[in-house]
Enzyme design. Sequence first.
Site: not given
Length: 237
Positions: A11, A13, A175
């Site tokens: 990922d 961001d 995240d």
Amino acid sequence: MFANIEAVMLDLDGTLVNTLGDFDVALNAMLRELRRPPIGREQIEKLVGRGGEHLVRSALALQDGGLLPDEALFEQAWQSYTRAYARINGQNSQAYPGVAEGLADLQALGLPLVCLTNKPQQPARALLELLGLAGRFALVHGGDTFARKKPDPLPLLETCRLLGTRPAATLMVGDSRNDARAARAAGCPVLLLPYGYNHGQPVQQEDSDGVVADLPALAQLLAQARGAESAGGGALQ
């Protein structure tokens, strides 16, 4: 589980780059243009993770008692937001500590790396270029690359197809619950990082295969798993 990993999807961001500053500037520029009050970073952080459209709709709903905007208002807001974001993309963002080193360590293991984000592909690629990270990735896939975004499994399955890797041997690193749910639905192993954006909730409570401190720790985990396998000790679980 980790000894036979063939590729790693990461990922963007909240995983590779702290982009909260860019979201703050662009979203509040949009709200000013709409003559609406600003919202704080702590509120924005809880809305990040499912793409820009979701961020814009959620920000407007936050100010309207939970009511989602009609399409006319959303379109006006979305155009304002995308103009603002294009102007400042990367100016208020920083790679998290250890990201450059961790990506290099993962590449040294011979693993193809893919950036798999819900951010649109063009600004995602531009951000990686600005931060000097783009060259680490075999592919960069955004939220507009496929018909559906994470937490739908489609982006992960299509990435595996393009790489020619098995989902069960293609690791997702993120995240948030969006990454975890997408990976579970795709049949991919998933590890989470503790420092990003997970809607204000600790990632330890999500359904994943574990939490690692940072990317260098991830690379070390995969290297150790390979070493244990070659020594006959089995893969780390």
